[in-house]
Scaffold this active site. Structure first.
Site, PDB file in Angstrom:
ATOM      1  N   TYR A   1     -10.639   3.290 -11.815  1.00 41.80           N
ATOM      2  CA  TYR A   1     -10.477   4.116 -10.610  1.00 41.80           C
ATOM      3  C   TYR A   1     -10.513   5.615 -10.895  1.00 41.80           C
ATOM      4  CZ  TYR A   1      -7.973  -0.201  -9.217  1.00 41.80           C
ATOM      5  OH  TYR A   1      -7.586  -1.481  -8.973  1.00 41.80           O
TER       6      TYR A   1
ATOM      7  N   CYS B   1     -14.652  -0.247 -28.300  1.00 38.17           N
ATOM      8  CA  CYS B   1     -15.969   0.323 -28.554  1.00 38.17           C
ATOM      9  C   CYS B   1     -16.704   0.348 -27.229  1.00 38.17           C
ATOM     10  CB  CYS B   1     -16.702  -0.515 -29.598  1.00 38.17           C
ATOM     11  SG  CYS B   1     -15.807  -0.506 -31.139  1.00 38.17           S
ATOM     12  N   GLU B   2     -16.336   1.369 -26.427  1.00 40.24           N
ATOM     13  CA  GLU B   2     -16.773   1.438 -25.041  1.00 40.24           C
ATOM     14  C   GLU B   2     -16.497   2.865 -24.594  1.00 40.24           C
ATOM     15  OE1 GLU B   2     -17.692  -1.573 -23.381  1.00 40.24           O
ATOM     16  OE2 GLU B   2     -18.232  -0.317 -21.689  1.00 40.24           O
TER      17      GLU B   2
ATOM     18  N   GLY C   1       0.790  -1.228   0.000  1.00 38.48           N
ATOM     19  CA  GLY C   1       0.000   0.000   0.000  1.00 38.48           C
ATOM     20  C   GLY C   1       0.817   1.271   0.000  1.00 38.48           C
TER      21      GLY C   1
ATOM     22  N   ARG D   1      -6.712   1.110 -15.174  1.00 40.28           N
ATOM     23  CA  ARG D   1      -6.775   1.983 -13.987  1.00 40.28           C
ATOM     24  C   ARG D   1      -7.556   3.279 -14.226  1.00 40.28           C
ATOM     25  NH1 ARG D   1      -3.016   3.946 -11.585  1.00 40.28           N
ATOM     26  NH2 ARG D   1      -3.477   3.395  -9.444  1.00 40.28           N
TER      27      ARG D   1
ATOM     28  N   TYR E   1      -0.386  -3.044 -11.966  1.00 38.06           N
ATOM     29  CA  TYR E   1      -1.816  -3.207 -12.253  1.00 38.06           C
ATOM     30  C   TYR E   1      -2.190  -2.732 -13.658  1.00 38.06           C
ATOM     31  CZ  TYR E   1      -1.520  -3.843  -7.258  1.00 38.06           C
ATOM     32  OH  TYR E   1      -1.132  -4.283  -6.036  1.00 38.06           O
TER      33      TYR E   1
ATOM     34  N   GLU F   1       4.929  -5.872   2.139  1.00 38.18           N
ATOM     35  CA  GLU F   1       4.413  -6.583   0.964  1.00 38.18           C
ATOM     36  C   GLU F   1       4.086  -5.633  -0.180  1.00 38.18           C
ATOM     37  OE1 GLU F   1       1.812 -10.381   2.321  1.00 38.18           O
ATOM     38  OE2 GLU F   1       0.740  -8.520   1.971  1.00 38.18           O
ATOM     39  N   PRO F   2       5.074  -4.888  -0.630  1.00 38.91           N
ATOM     40  CA  PRO F   2       4.768  -3.893  -1.661  1.00 38.91           C
ATOM     41  C   PRO F   2       4.542  -4.505  -3.036  1.00 38.91           C
ATOM     42  CG  PRO F   2       7.121  -3.921  -1.211  1.00 38.91           C
ATOM     43  CD  PRO F   2       6.503  -4.882  -0.244  1.00 38.91           C
TER      44      PRO F   2
END
Ligand SMILES: *Cc1c(COP(=O)(O)O)cnc(C)c1O
Length: 417
Positions: free
Chosen positions: A307, A335-336, A221, A303, A373, A262-263
Site C-alpha cells: 500500500y 531478493c525483491e 474501517g 503493508r 495486517y 466490526e473493527p
C-alpha cells in the site's frame, strides 16, 4: 524521529536476546484498552463488537478478545474454523467472505452466523436453509480507504450486493422464505470519519426498505494513526452521531436497531511491533541512497510494499556509544526490490528516505504499528524465510511466547516428492 510505543529500549534488547529476530511483540494492555474503548461505543439500542480476525488471527489474541466479550468476524470458512478451534462459541462467529465456505451447511448447523455477500451466496444459503433468517452485505454505493487497495465499497468494488439490486434481493429472499433480519456494510480500511458517517446514513436508508431488519452492522474501517502526523478516528464522537441517527430511524420507522461494529485495525494496529535486527548498511554513492537492511521484510510486513503504508521505525543501538542521526531507505531481506519499509507515502514504487538514529549492524530495529495486517498478511516463506514467532507482553510485564518460530521441517512438511 519516531519513538517506541509500548515498550522500552531495554525491553527491546531483552526481546532480541531472548527470542531472536524477527519477532512480533504484542501488548496485552493496549489490546484491552482498545477493546474497552470499542465496547463503550455510544449506541441507542444495544451494541455488538465483532473483532475482524483477519487483522491478526493468532489464537492467543482471539481468546483474549473473546474473554473481553468481543464477537468474531471471519473472512472465510477457514477463519471461522480457526475461531472455533480457538474455543470461540459458534454463535459468536459470523462469516463475511468473498469465497463461500466449503462447508457452509456444517458451519451454520454448528451455530455460526452467515452474512450473504452476493446474490449467489444468498441463493446457496436459501437452498440449504429455506425459511431461516440471514444477514446480507450491501454495497451502499460509496467506498473509502487509506489506499485504493483497501477500498471495498462503491462501483469499483466487488464486495457485497450492489444497493440498486435491493428489490431483486428482497424477491430472491422471499422465494427461499428467507428473512433478512440483519444488514451489513463495510466500505474500507482507514476510512475518513465523515465518509464513514455518510455511509452509515446511506445504510440506514437502505435498512428502511428492509422491513424485517433489526440489526445493522456498520463494519470496521476506523482509522488509526500509526505515524505522528496521522489522525485517529474519534470513535466516541462517531458513535454519538450514529446513535442519534438510530434514534431518528426508530422515530420514523418504529424499529429500534441493534448496532454492530466490526473493527480490526482499531483494536490491534498499535498493539503490535516487529522487532528486527540490522544486518547490513550499504550506499549507492553521493547521488544515491543509504540503505539499512533488516532481517525481516515483506515476509513479515507487507503493508509498505503493498500500500505504500508508513510505519514508525526505531533504531535501538546495541551499544551505549553516542549516535548521531542519518537518513536511510530501510530495506527488507528478500531478493525483491519492492521489499522496502520506507516507500513514498501511498506509492509503493517510490522511495522516501527516513531520518533515523544512526544504525550499526547488530542493532535492534523496531517497526511500530505492526499489530494489524502484518503477521496475518505477509509473503510467508518467500525466499524460504521461516514464519516469525509472536510474543505477548502481558499485563504483569512478562514476555510470553504465544507462537514459535516456524522450523525448516514445518516449511517442507507437505512436500511428498
Ligand atoms: C477487514 C474487515 C473489517 C475490518 O476492517 P478494519 O479496517 O481493519 O477495521 C471489518 N469487516 C469486514 C467485513 C472486513 O472484511
Amino acid at each position: 524521529m519516531d519513538s517506541l510505543v509500548f515498550f522500552t529500549e531495554a525491553q527491546v534488547r531483552e526481546v532480541q536476546r531472548a527470542f531472536g529476530t524477527p519477532v512480533y511483540v504484542y501488548d496485552e494492555r493496549t489490546f484491552e484498552r482498545r477493546a474497552r474503548e470499542m465496547l463503550a461505543f455510544p449506541n441507542a439500542y444495544g451494541l455488538t463488537v465483532r473483532y475482524a480476525m483477519k487483522a491478526l488471527s493468532s489464537r492467543a489474541v482471539l481468546r483474549l478478545f473473546d474473554a473481553l466479550g468481543l464477537h468474531i468476524d471471519a473472512s472465510s470458512g477457514f477463519e471461522a474454523e480457526r475461531a472455533l478451534r480457538a474455543g470461540i462459541a459458534p454463535e459468536k462467529v459470523q462469516i463475511t467472505a468473498q469465497e463461500p465456505p466449503r462447508d457452509l451447511k456444517g458451519l451454520v448447523e454448528q451455530g455460526v452466523r452467515f452474512n450473504a455477500c452476493s446474490i449467489h451466496q444468498l441463493d446457496e444459503y436459501g437452498k440449504l436453509f429455506p425459511g431461516a433468517e440471514v444477514s446480507v452485505r450491501i454495497n451502499p454505493g460509496l467506498g473509502s480507504g487509506h489506499s485504493n487497495r483497501t477500498n471495498v465499497g462503491g462501483p469499483s468494488s466487488s464486495f457485497g450486493i450492489w444497493h440498486e439490486h435491493l428489490d431483486y434481493v428482497l424477491g430472491r429472499a422471499a422465494r427461499h422464505g428467507l428473512r433478512l433480519t440483519r444488514m451489513h456494510t463495510h466500505i474500507g480500511s482507514g476510512t475518513d470519519p465523515e465518509t464513514w458517517l455518510h455511509c452509515a446514513r446511506l445504510s440506514l436508508a437502505i435498512a428502511a426498505r428492509m422491513p424485517e431488519v433489526t440489526l445493522l452492522s456498520l463494519g470496521g474501517g476506523f482509522k488509526v494513526a500509526r505515524m505522528p502526523d496521522e489522525c485517529s478516528a474519534d470513535v466516541r464522537e462517531i458513535g454519538g452521531r450514529i446513535a442519534a441517527e438510530f434514534e431518528r430511524f426508530a422515530r420514523e420507522h418504529g424499529r429500534e436497531l441493534h448496532l454492530e461494529v466490526e473493527p480490526g485495525t482499531y483494536l490491534v494496529a498499535n498493539a503490535g511491533a516487529l522487532v528486527c535486527t540490522a544486518i547490513d548498511v550499504v550506499d549507492t554513492g553521493p547521488d544515491g541512497f543509504r540503505f539499512l537492511k533488516l532481517d525481516a521484510g515483506m515476509t513479515d510486513i507487507m503493508r509498505p510494499s503493498m500500500y505504500g503504508a508508513w510505519h514508525p521505525i526505531v533504531v535501538v543501538p546495541a551499544s551505549d556509544a553516542p549516535r548521531g542521526a542519518a537518513s536511510y531507505i530501510v530495506a527488507g531481506h528478500c531478493c525483491e526490490s519492492g521489499d522496502i519499509l520506507t516507500p513514498e507515502r501511498g506509492n509503493p514504487e517510490g522511495l522516501a528516505p527516513r531520518e533515523l538514529r544512526e544504525a550499526a549492524i547488530g542493532d535492534a530495529v523496531v517497526i511500530e504499528g505492526a499489530g494489524a495486517y502484518c503477521a496475518a498478511q505477509c509473503a510467508k516463506n518467500y525466499n524460504s524465510f521461516p514464519e516469525a514467532p509472536e510474543v505477548l507482553l502481558t499485563k504483569a510485564g512478562e514476555f510470553r511466547l504465544i507462537r514459535r518460530r516456524q522450523t525448516m521441517e514445518q516449511m517442507l512438511e507437505n512436500e511428498i516428492e
